[in-house]
Design an enzyme around this catalytic site. Structure first.
Site, PDB file in Angstrom:
ATOM      1  N   HIS A  34      55.451 152.329  57.293  1.00 58.84           N
ATOM      2  CA  HIS A  34      55.343 153.580  56.550  1.00 58.84           C
ATOM      3  C   HIS A  34      56.492 154.539  56.838  1.00 58.84           C
ATOM      4  CE1 HIS A  34      50.827 152.548  56.063  1.00 58.84           C
ATOM      5  NE2 HIS A  34      51.593 151.970  55.150  1.00 58.84           N
ATOM      6  N   HIS A  57      51.337 143.941  47.587  1.00 59.34           N
ATOM      7  CA  HIS A  57      50.105 143.662  48.347  1.00 59.34           C
ATOM      8  C   HIS A  57      49.544 145.008  48.812  1.00 59.34           C
ATOM      9  CE1 HIS A  57      52.474 139.951  48.510  1.00 59.34           C
ATOM     10  NE2 HIS A  57      51.359 139.299  48.758  1.00 59.34           N
ATOM     11  N   SER A 115      50.220 152.321  51.873  1.00 63.00           N
ATOM     12  CA  SER A 115      51.512 152.473  51.201  1.00 63.00           C
ATOM     13  C   SER A 115      51.400 153.007  49.776  1.00 63.00           C
ATOM     14  CB  SER A 115      52.285 151.156  51.241  1.00 63.00           C
ATOM     15  OG  SER A 115      51.509 150.080  50.769  1.00 63.00           O
ATOM     16  N   GLU A 133      46.823 144.181  43.824  1.00 65.14           N
ATOM     17  CA  GLU A 133      45.873 143.740  44.843  1.00 65.14           C
ATOM     18  C   GLU A 133      45.065 142.577  44.299  1.00 65.14           C
ATOM     19  OE1 GLU A 133      44.269 142.695  47.704  1.00 65.14           O
ATOM     20  OE2 GLU A 133      45.499 144.410  48.196  1.00 65.14           O
ATOM     21  N   ASP A 158      48.063 138.746  41.571  1.00 60.67           N
ATOM     22  CA  ASP A 158      48.910 138.288  42.649  1.00 60.67           C
ATOM     23  C   ASP A 158      50.242 139.033  42.640  1.00 60.67           C
ATOM     24  OD1 ASP A 158      49.767 136.087  44.640  1.00 60.67           O
ATOM     25  OD2 ASP A 158      51.310 136.013  43.085  1.00 60.67           O
ATOM     26  N   GLY A 159      50.674 139.483  43.800  1.00 57.22           N
ATOM     27  CA  GLY A 159      51.878 140.280  43.882  1.00 57.22           C
ATOM     28  C   GLY A 159      53.154 139.522  43.589  1.00 57.22           C
ATOM     29  N   ASP A 184      54.328 143.203  51.342  1.00 61.77           N
ATOM     30  CA  ASP A 184      53.606 143.333  52.617  1.00 61.77           C
ATOM     31  C   ASP A 184      52.415 142.366  52.632  1.00 61.77           C
ATOM     32  OD1 ASP A 184      52.470 144.242  54.992  1.00 61.77           O
ATOM     33  OD2 ASP A 184      51.430 145.889  53.991  1.00 61.77           O
TER      34      ASP A 184
END
Length: 302
Positions: A34, A57, A115, A133, A158-159, A184
């Site tokens: 962060h 993510h 985030s 997500e 899916d990211g 992430d």
């Protein structure tokens, strides 16, 4: 309070099914991630053109550190808890602590920003955020947390697939020349996750070569990461920076002793911001004499 991921991923990509970041929110890894995210946002917003940020993510975006999940591990006490108590005098650290205070003023004294919340806090009216997500429950909580935030689009998907679908970014008539992709993943597939990361970065840089790509990674034994670094150095980008925060010696393959951020296409002077900040954070969060911070160029422009 606000949540993680599940859905269809191309063959060969690890799935994220069981991980819940609520157990780890506010730990030393979140502190590193962060701090870096805020430094990147501040560099991007220094120019007036609109920015697009993709959080691949995203988790639930907001966490309660007094929840059963967080209390069970107690990891936040050794992360954001210590940092708030000591509040070292560094501009980037103070910037981060200010964001945490803003989150707590809005959501309660036990709140901790994920985030997506930090992105929404740091970016501007003209900027846009896509938060992905895969886990249904976490995605539902993420949607609830940002239901009143028109700048944030939440996608239950899916990211890595989103990197293919959303880059280069365009929303309506607006093409975004600048921005950030934050990767992430939970590393449920252990080192196999790096295959998906490298593939995603290579494809993403081809689609959006001017974008900043930031990848978080855990450190157990740093030497195990050397193949990842070698592959990352071959990506089609002029420069890449590695920033790491260790709270213990990297001598155990059974626990996370620290973590790192790989930043591809880093903004000017990011290394000069991170070096003093992480040195002070390492001193505050140290659990053994082996705690340390490292900011080094993996690849630089010639």
């Amino acid at each position: 309070m606000p949540a993680l991921e599940q859905a269809r991923r191309p063959t060969g990509y690890p799935m994220r099914m069981n991980y819940r970041h609520a157990f780890h929110a506010g730990n030393h890894a979140d502190v590193l991630k962060h701090l870096t995210v805020l430094a990147l946002c501040d560099a991007l917003t220094a120019k007036p053109t609109p920015i697009f940020a993709l959080d691949t993510h995203a988790g639930r975006g907001l966490y309660a550190l007094d929840s059963n999940s967080a209390q069970r591990t107690g990891e936040a006490q050794g992360g954001i808890g210590r940092l708030v108590a000591e509040a070292p005098a560094d501009p980037l650290v103070q910037r981060y602590l200010q964001a945490v205070r803003a989150c707590r003023n809005e959501h309660g004294a036990a709140a901790y920003p994920g985030s997506p919340w930090l992105l929404a806090h740091a970016l501007r009216e003209q900027d846009r955020i896509a938060a992905c997500e895969l886990h249904p429950e976490e995605a539902g909580q993420l949607k609830a947390n940002f239901a009143r935030e028109p700048r944030v689009a939440v996608h239950e998907r899916d990211g890595y697939a989103a990197m293919k679908a959303m880059l280069p970014p365009r929303i309506g008539a607006v093409k975004f020349a600048r921005g950030l992709v934050l990767v992430d993943p939970p590393y449920e597939a252990q080192l196999d996750e790096f295959d998906a990361i490298i593939g995603g970065l290579r494809d993403g840089l081809t689609r959006w070569p001017q974008g900043i790509f930031a990848v978080w990674y855990p450190i157990k034994l740093r030497r195990a990461l050397q193949p990842f670094f070698r592959r990352a150095a071959t990506l089609p980008a002029k420069s890449s920076l590695v920033a790491e925060l260790m709270v213990r010696e990297d001598d155990s393959p059974l626990r996370m002793n620290g973590s790192g951020m790989l930043v591809v296409n880093p903004p000017w002077q990011l290394d000069q911001q991170l070096k003093p900040a992480l040195a002070k954070v390492a001193n505050v969060l140290a659990e053994t004499a082996g705690a340390s911070a490292r900011v080094e160029w993996l690849k630089t422009e010639r």
